[in-house]
Scaffold this motif. Sequence first.
Motif, PDB file in Angstrom:
ATOM      1  N   LEU A   1      20.911  -2.977  -7.987  1.00 19.82           N
ATOM      2  CA  LEU A   1      19.974  -2.976  -6.727  1.00 19.82           C
ATOM      3  C   LEU A   1      20.099  -4.388  -6.293  1.00 19.82           C
ATOM      4  CD1 LEU A   1      17.411  -0.052  -7.272  1.00 19.82           C
ATOM      5  CD2 LEU A   1      19.470   0.084  -6.204  1.00 19.82           C
ATOM      6  N   PRO A   2      19.758  -4.686  -4.874  1.00 22.77           N
ATOM      7  CA  PRO A   2      19.781  -5.985  -4.691  1.00 22.77           C
ATOM      8  C   PRO A   2      18.293  -6.639  -4.653  1.00 22.77           C
ATOM      9  CG  PRO A   2      19.585  -4.929  -2.775  1.00 22.77           C
ATOM     10  CD  PRO A   2      19.631  -3.851  -3.982  1.00 22.77           C
ATOM     11  N   LYS A   3      18.250  -8.119  -4.502  1.00 17.99           N
ATOM     12  CA  LYS A   3      16.869  -8.617  -4.201  1.00 17.99           C
ATOM     13  C   LYS A   3      16.518  -8.551  -2.945  1.00 17.99           C
ATOM     14  CE  LYS A   3      14.941 -13.509  -4.230  1.00 17.99           C
ATOM     15  NZ  LYS A   3      15.266 -14.675  -4.272  1.00 17.99           N
ATOM     16  N   GLY A   4      15.213  -8.070  -2.669  1.00 18.13           N
ATOM     17  CA  GLY A   4      14.639  -7.789  -1.433  1.00 18.13           C
ATOM     18  C   GLY A   4      13.382  -7.125  -1.531  1.00 18.13           C
ATOM     19  N   MET A   5      12.994  -6.883  -0.326  1.00 18.34           N
ATOM     20  CA  MET A   5      11.637  -6.214  -0.205  1.00 18.34           C
ATOM     21  C   MET A   5      11.769  -4.910  -0.304  1.00 18.34           C
ATOM     22  SD  MET A   5       8.435  -6.462   0.171  1.00 18.34           S
ATOM     23  CE  MET A   5       7.776  -8.072   0.441  1.00 18.34           C
ATOM     24  N   GLU A   6      11.545  -3.714  -1.014  1.00 20.52           N
ATOM     25  CA  GLU A   6      11.848  -2.552  -1.169  1.00 20.52           C
ATOM     26  C   GLU A   6      10.629  -1.796  -0.537  1.00 20.52           C
ATOM     27  OE1 GLU A   6      13.227   1.310  -3.781  1.00 20.52           O
ATOM     28  OE2 GLU A   6      13.373  -0.798  -4.480  1.00 20.52           O
ATOM     29  N   VAL A   7      11.044  -0.786   0.428  1.00 20.01           N
ATOM     30  CA  VAL A   7      10.259   0.086   1.028  1.00 20.01           C
ATOM     31  C   VAL A   7      10.347   1.527   0.480  1.00 20.01           C
ATOM     32  CG1 VAL A   7       9.130   1.129   3.222  1.00 20.01           C
ATOM     33  CG2 VAL A   7      10.105  -1.166   3.068  1.00 20.01           C
ATOM     34  N   GLN A   8       9.774   1.990  -0.631  1.00 18.48           N
ATOM     35  CA  GLN A   8       9.974   2.924  -1.135  1.00 18.48           C
ATOM     36  C   GLN A   8       9.865   4.174  -0.934  1.00 18.48           C
ATOM     37  OE1 GLN A   8      10.236   2.521  -5.384  1.00 18.48           O
ATOM     38  NE2 GLN A   8      11.353   4.389  -4.480  1.00 18.48           N
ATOM     39  N   MET A   9      11.096   5.214  -1.146  1.00 22.71           N
ATOM     40  CA  MET A   9      11.247   6.432  -0.642  1.00 22.71           C
ATOM     41  C   MET A   9      11.107   7.568  -1.775  1.00 22.71           C
ATOM     42  SD  MET A   9      13.960   5.931   2.375  1.00 22.71           S
ATOM     43  CE  MET A   9      13.240   5.150   4.169  1.00 22.71           C
ATOM     44  N   LEU A  10      10.436   8.232  -2.488  1.00 21.58           N
ATOM     45  CA  LEU A  10      10.251   8.811  -3.594  1.00 21.58           C
ATOM     46  C   LEU A  10       9.777  10.212  -3.401  1.00 21.58           C
ATOM     47  CD1 LEU A  10       9.060   6.855  -6.595  1.00 21.58           C
ATOM     48  CD2 LEU A  10      11.157   7.637  -6.267  1.00 21.58           C
ATOM     49  N   ASP A  11      10.372  11.372  -3.696  1.00 26.12           N
ATOM     50  CA  ASP A  11      10.003  12.631  -3.486  1.00 26.12           C
ATOM     51  C   ASP A  11       8.593  12.783  -4.389  1.00 26.12           C
ATOM     52  OD1 ASP A  11      10.008  15.593  -2.510  1.00 26.12           O
ATOM     53  OD2 ASP A  11      10.156  15.647  -4.777  1.00 26.12           O
TER      54      ASP A  11
ATOM     55  N   GLY B   1       0.621   6.504  -6.861  1.00 29.25           N
ATOM     56  CA  GLY B   1       1.120   5.400  -6.252  1.00 29.25           C
ATOM     57  C   GLY B   1       2.575   5.367  -5.765  1.00 29.25           C
ATOM     58  N   TYR B   2       3.396   5.752  -6.912  1.00 29.92           N
ATOM     59  CA  TYR B   2       4.969   5.808  -6.859  1.00 29.92           C
ATOM     60  C   TYR B   2       5.210   6.517  -5.619  1.00 29.92           C
ATOM     61  CZ  TYR B   2       5.845   3.679 -11.379  1.00 29.92           C
ATOM     62  OH  TYR B   2       5.864   2.843 -12.399  1.00 29.92           O
ATOM     63  N   VAL B   3       4.836   7.602  -5.065  1.00 26.33           N
ATOM     64  CA  VAL B   3       5.189   8.474  -4.095  1.00 26.33           C
ATOM     65  C   VAL B   3       4.407   8.252  -2.822  1.00 26.33           C
ATOM     66  CG1 VAL B   3       5.907  10.276  -5.876  1.00 26.33           C
ATOM     67  CG2 VAL B   3       3.662  10.337  -4.843  1.00 26.33           C
ATOM     68  N   SER B   4       3.835   6.986  -2.788  1.00 21.86           N
ATOM     69  CA  SER B   4       3.041   7.083  -1.479  1.00 21.86           C
ATOM     70  C   SER B   4       3.518   5.751  -0.515  1.00 21.86           C
ATOM     71  CB  SER B   4       1.635   6.234  -1.945  1.00 21.86           C
ATOM     72  OG  SER B   4       1.749   5.019  -2.471  1.00 21.86           O
ATOM     73  N   GLY B   5       4.948   5.692  -0.793  1.00 28.90           N
ATOM     74  CA  GLY B   5       5.518   4.770   0.149  1.00 28.90           C
ATOM     75  C   GLY B   5       5.120   3.271  -0.381  1.00 28.90           C
ATOM     76  N   GLU B   6       5.326   2.958  -1.593  1.00 28.61           N
ATOM     77  CA  GLU B   6       4.876   1.726  -2.173  1.00 28.61           C
ATOM     78  C   GLU B   6       5.819   0.581  -1.400  1.00 28.61           C
ATOM     79  OE1 GLU B   6       2.496   1.479  -6.141  1.00 28.61           O
ATOM     80  OE2 GLU B   6       4.749   1.991  -6.409  1.00 28.61           O
ATOM     81  N   LEU B   7       5.415  -0.719  -1.467  1.00 25.24           N
ATOM     82  CA  LEU B   7       6.046  -1.934  -0.934  1.00 25.24           C
ATOM     83  C   LEU B   7       5.938  -2.850  -2.122  1.00 25.24           C
ATOM     84  CD1 LEU B   7       4.208  -2.113   2.413  1.00 25.24           C
ATOM     85  CD2 LEU B   7       6.576  -1.438   2.001  1.00 25.24           C
ATOM     86  N   PHE B   8       7.161  -3.361  -2.443  1.00 23.49           N
ATOM     87  CA  PHE B   8       7.175  -4.342  -3.403  1.00 23.49           C
ATOM     88  C   PHE B   8       8.525  -5.417  -3.490  1.00 23.49           C
ATOM     89  CE2 PHE B   8       9.005  -0.280  -5.049  1.00 23.49           C
ATOM     90  CZ  PHE B   8      10.241  -1.025  -5.594  1.00 23.49           C
ATOM     91  N   GLY B   9       8.440  -6.505  -4.203  1.00 22.31           N
ATOM     92  CA  GLY B   9       9.504  -7.346  -4.030  1.00 22.31           C
ATOM     93  C   GLY B   9      10.458  -6.791  -5.373  1.00 22.31           C
ATOM     94  N   ALA B  10      11.887  -6.720  -5.182  1.00 23.15           N
ATOM     95  CA  ALA B  10      12.698  -6.504  -6.079  1.00 23.15           C
ATOM     96  C   ALA B  10      13.690  -7.376  -6.424  1.00 23.15           C
ATOM     97  CB  ALA B  10      13.231  -5.023  -5.864  1.00 23.15           C
TER      98      ALA B  10
END
Length: 261
Positions: free
Chosen positions: A128-138, A156-165
Amino acid sequence: MARYGVVCLMAVGSVAASIVVSGEPAVSVLPHLAEGVPETKPQVPAPGFRDLFNGRDLTGWVNVNTDPDTWSVRDGLLVCSGQPIGVMRSERQYENFILHVEWRHMRPGGNSGVFVWSEGTVSDPSRLPKGMEVQMLDLDWIHQHPLKPGVPNHIGYVSGELFGAGGLVATPDNPRGNRSMARELRCKGHGHWNVYDAVCVDGTVKLAINGRFVNSIRNSSVRKGYLCLESEGSEIHFRTIRILELPPGLASVEQTAEALD
């Protein structure tokens, strides 16, 4: 600090006008956890938005490190098989914008996401790349990956987390470690459509999930780059992907991803 108020137009003299937002204390009407989020229908594009998915083919996207059949178009939907783990990226970079994405997982525990301000290349062993991830988890992901038997993982994992990857650094507004978790659980489970609206401006991302802003992160170390869609193990569908470009900011060379051919 007030978050709700009355917006007024104020005339000063005979020519000038300004906007005044009431500073009266606001009473919160937001529940901690949203219930009964209605089903979403395809939204009509607002003026100025441009489709990034045309409903027919993958024009405008570049496969980075997935298989030729990972991404396909079926019945007007962008379908990702989830295999192998990897991404495809936009053809060009974006700096300040509003991104509208409609998505649904097809299996319990599905994992995916969209990267903004990404380098658009992959060297990390995670694929996976470097970037700001907008999480999409079931929603079932936290049960499929429990902390220990009978104890689900953090919600928190399934709430649409935002984080640097991949080395991107940012400041979470609702911290869970270096991630920012939503203040409400608004994502719907597999088989149901979710709508993300991400406002990305000058290193800050504010995310609305199914019609309400509930998460944000700021001070991103990268502020201009590619968009990436993530394949990570399970089938996911995208119905609509649109962007409204905003005026550029002051992203420095160091805050801009390297341009790719």
